[in-house]
Design an enzyme around this catalytic site. Sequence first.
Site, PDB file in Angstrom:
ATOM      1  N   SER A 101       6.569  81.436  44.494  1.00 50.63           N
ATOM      2  CA  SER A 101       7.456  82.067  45.604  1.00 50.63           C
ATOM      3  C   SER A 101       7.961  83.324  45.201  1.00 50.63           C
ATOM      4  O   SER A 101       9.008  83.107  44.355  1.00 50.63           O
ATOM      5  CB  SER A 101       8.457  81.022  45.860  1.00 50.63           C
ATOM      6  OG  SER A 101       8.146  79.659  46.288  1.00 50.63           O
ATOM      7  N   LYS A 176       7.448  82.211  53.335  1.00 49.40           N
ATOM      8  CA  LYS A 176       7.829  80.870  52.174  1.00 49.40           C
ATOM      9  C   LYS A 176       9.618  81.413  51.973  1.00 49.40           C
ATOM     10  O   LYS A 176      10.430  80.256  52.141  1.00 49.40           O
ATOM     11  CB  LYS A 176       7.260  81.280  50.913  1.00 49.40           C
ATOM     12  CG  LYS A 176       7.719  80.570  49.742  1.00 49.40           C
ATOM     13  CD  LYS A 176       7.693  79.086  50.084  1.00 49.40           C
ATOM     14  CE  LYS A 176       8.428  78.193  49.073  1.00 49.40           C
ATOM     15  NZ  LYS A 176       8.674  76.585  49.398  1.00 49.40           N
ATOM     16  N   LYS A 245      16.866  81.808  44.124  1.00 46.90           N
ATOM     17  CA  LYS A 245      16.028  82.980  43.852  1.00 46.90           C
ATOM     18  C   LYS A 245      15.258  83.188  45.451  1.00 46.90           C
ATOM     19  O   LYS A 245      15.370  84.288  45.844  1.00 46.90           O
ATOM     20  CB  LYS A 245      15.064  82.683  42.778  1.00 46.90           C
ATOM     21  CG  LYS A 245      13.715  83.800  42.895  1.00 46.90           C
ATOM     22  CD  LYS A 245      12.542  82.972  42.491  1.00 46.90           C
ATOM     23  CE  LYS A 245      11.918  81.796  43.354  1.00 46.90           C
ATOM     24  NZ  LYS A 245      10.638  81.669  43.104  1.00 46.90           N
TER      25      LYS A 245
HETATM   26  P1  NAD Z   1       8.776  75.377  36.356  1.00 45.23           P
HETATM   27  O1  NAD Z   1       9.685  76.013  36.225  1.00 45.23           O
HETATM   28  O2  NAD Z   1       8.700  73.792  36.602  1.00 45.23           O
HETATM   29  O3  NAD Z   1       7.276  75.666  36.144  1.00 45.23           O
HETATM   30  C1  NAD Z   1       7.120  77.233  35.726  1.00 45.23           C
HETATM   31  C2  NAD Z   1       6.029  77.049  34.628  1.00 45.23           C
HETATM   32  O4  NAD Z   1       5.776  78.260  34.327  1.00 45.23           O
HETATM   33  C3  NAD Z   1       6.436  76.453  33.271  1.00 45.23           C
HETATM   34  O5  NAD Z   1       5.437  75.312  32.897  1.00 45.23           O
HETATM   35  C4  NAD Z   1       6.663  77.413  32.488  1.00 45.23           C
HETATM   36  O6  NAD Z   1       6.667  77.250  30.994  1.00 45.23           O
HETATM   37  C5  NAD Z   1       5.371  78.367  32.900  1.00 45.23           C
HETATM   38  N1  NAD Z   1       5.770  80.089  32.401  1.00 45.23           N
HETATM   39  C6  NAD Z   1       7.004  80.755  32.412  1.00 45.23           C
HETATM   40  N2  NAD Z   1       6.893  81.774  31.938  1.00 45.23           N
HETATM   41  C7  NAD Z   1       5.598  81.984  31.535  1.00 45.23           C
HETATM   42  C8  NAD Z   1       4.767  83.029  31.219  1.00 45.23           C
HETATM   43  N3  NAD Z   1       5.213  84.261  30.915  1.00 45.23           N
HETATM   44  N4  NAD Z   1       3.370  82.597  30.950  1.00 45.23           N
HETATM   45  C9  NAD Z   1       2.796  81.618  31.033  1.00 45.23           C
HETATM   46  N5  NAD Z   1       3.461  80.452  31.686  1.00 45.23           N
HETATM   47  C10 NAD Z   1       4.722  80.681  31.766  1.00 45.23           C
HETATM   48  O7  NAD Z   1       8.854  75.790  38.280  1.00 45.23           O
HETATM   49  P2  NAD Z   1       7.943  75.099  39.329  1.00 45.23           P
HETATM   50  O8  NAD Z   1       9.159  74.188  39.987  1.00 45.23           O
HETATM   51  O9  NAD Z   1       6.731  74.586  38.814  1.00 45.23           O
HETATM   52  O10 NAD Z   1       7.863  76.373  40.535  1.00 45.23           O
HETATM   53  C11 NAD Z   1       6.780  77.368  40.355  1.00 45.23           C
HETATM   54  C12 NAD Z   1       6.978  78.318  41.570  1.00 45.23           C
HETATM   55  O11 NAD Z   1       6.898  77.533  42.614  1.00 45.23           O
HETATM   56  C13 NAD Z   1       8.304  78.910  41.749  1.00 45.23           C
HETATM   57  O12 NAD Z   1       8.009  80.166  41.962  1.00 45.23           O
HETATM   58  C14 NAD Z   1       9.006  78.073  42.688  1.00 45.23           C
HETATM   59  O13 NAD Z   1      10.109  78.654  43.567  1.00 45.23           O
HETATM   60  C15 NAD Z   1       8.055  77.704  43.471  1.00 45.23           C
HETATM   61  N6  NAD Z   1       7.976  76.268  44.167  1.00 45.23           N
HETATM   62  C16 NAD Z   1       8.569  75.145  43.725  1.00 45.23           C
HETATM   63  C17 NAD Z   1       8.638  74.013  44.083  1.00 45.23           C
HETATM   64  C18 NAD Z   1       9.254  72.726  43.666  1.00 45.23           C
HETATM   65  O14 NAD Z   1       9.570  71.971  44.207  1.00 45.23           O
HETATM   66  N7  NAD Z   1       9.442  72.600  42.222  1.00 45.23           N
HETATM   67  C19 NAD Z   1       8.333  73.813  45.521  1.00 45.23           C
HETATM   68  C20 NAD Z   1       7.407  74.901  46.357  1.00 45.23           C
HETATM   69  C21 NAD Z   1       7.632  75.994  45.509  1.00 45.23           C
END
Ligand code: NAD
Length: 295
Positions: A101, A176, A245
């Site tokens: 997102s 989104k 965010k």
């Molecule tokens: P999360 O924090 O669980 O996962 C993020 C991942 O990115 C982690 O595994 C982290 O280690 C990795 N990461 C961070 N910096 C990095 C880098 N520099 N290089 C490589 N890997 C890196 O987040 P999430 O909940 O999976 O969400 C991911 C995206 O999806 C976000 O933008 C969030 O807003 C969106 N989103 C989340 C949900 C939800 O229900 N969790 C639903 C829809 C959308």
Amino acid sequence: MSEQAKVGFIGLGMMGYPMAARVAAAGNEVFVQDADENRIKQFIEEHGGKRFDESTAKSVSVVITMLPNSKIVETVLLGGDGKSGWASKLSKESTVIDMSSSEPARSRDLAQLLKNMGLQYLDAPVSGGVARAVSGKLAILVGGDSDLLERERGLLSTMGTAILHIGPAGAGHAAKALNNYVSAAGLVATVEALQIAKKFGIEPAVMTDVLNSSSGRSNTSENKVKQFMLSESFGSGFALQLMTKDLNIAFALSEAVGYEMQMGASCVELWNKAAAVSTPATDHTEMYRILAEKL
Ligand code: NAD
């Protein structure tokens, strides 16, 4: 994209891990990367695939990013200096799909930068949360060229059932953020109604049944209140700071187009205050607990 492809997947968090697992389960060869080494090892152990690295980057035709925000997506793809990131290591004509997102204006700029490097770009953020990431039933909101979307539809359909073309690059990310504004505002309204009901002497579970059988029902009332709030498990898997965010992205978008958000302004302020008293691990359903105390 042909039925089976070589796919890079960067970001194996709450969402990325199950999404990459679905891509692998559909028979694609998946090359995974994450800042957390344990996530990479666990994925390869459980789902096969290989590490996405210097030696494998050239072989993939698509790279999916599922990372926290635009800044991290840009750093990962472009590098701190704008040219040493993973994008510079991909074969020409490869496609980058940002399913995070992210911020729509930055995504538009990123699309142009990648185009200048001979790459193609789609923004394809998702809605549905962890449960629908696991079941492959996400909604996927796509910005970018519609022919490119048709080429990648097969890959996206391993992760989602509703795949909507929203408009040019950045439009998926704009949609989104607006969706999450509506979701976050609805969550606050639901929690406030539950708190007032409780003070009046109506059990929150009873009030939830009222909402779910009446016109006040929502994704929050149906899928979050009993499951994560009243149970106090607070385990939806979507962090409060990530939701905040998204709200700030929606607010910035309203300013950019010159439409004043009135209810949105106080909604963003409330979530910003809640984020300030949270940690990255605080689930967004903890708004139920946080709003019970005065912010
Ligand atoms: P999360 O924090 O669980 O996962 C993020 C991942 O990115 C982690 O595994 C982290 O280690 C990795 N990461 C961070 N910096 C990095 C880098 N520099 N290089 C490589 N890997 C890196 O987040 P999430 O909940 O999976 O969400 C991911 C995206 O999806 C976000 O933008 C969030 O807003 C969106 N989103 C989340 C949900 C939800 O229900 N969790 C639903 C829809 C959308």
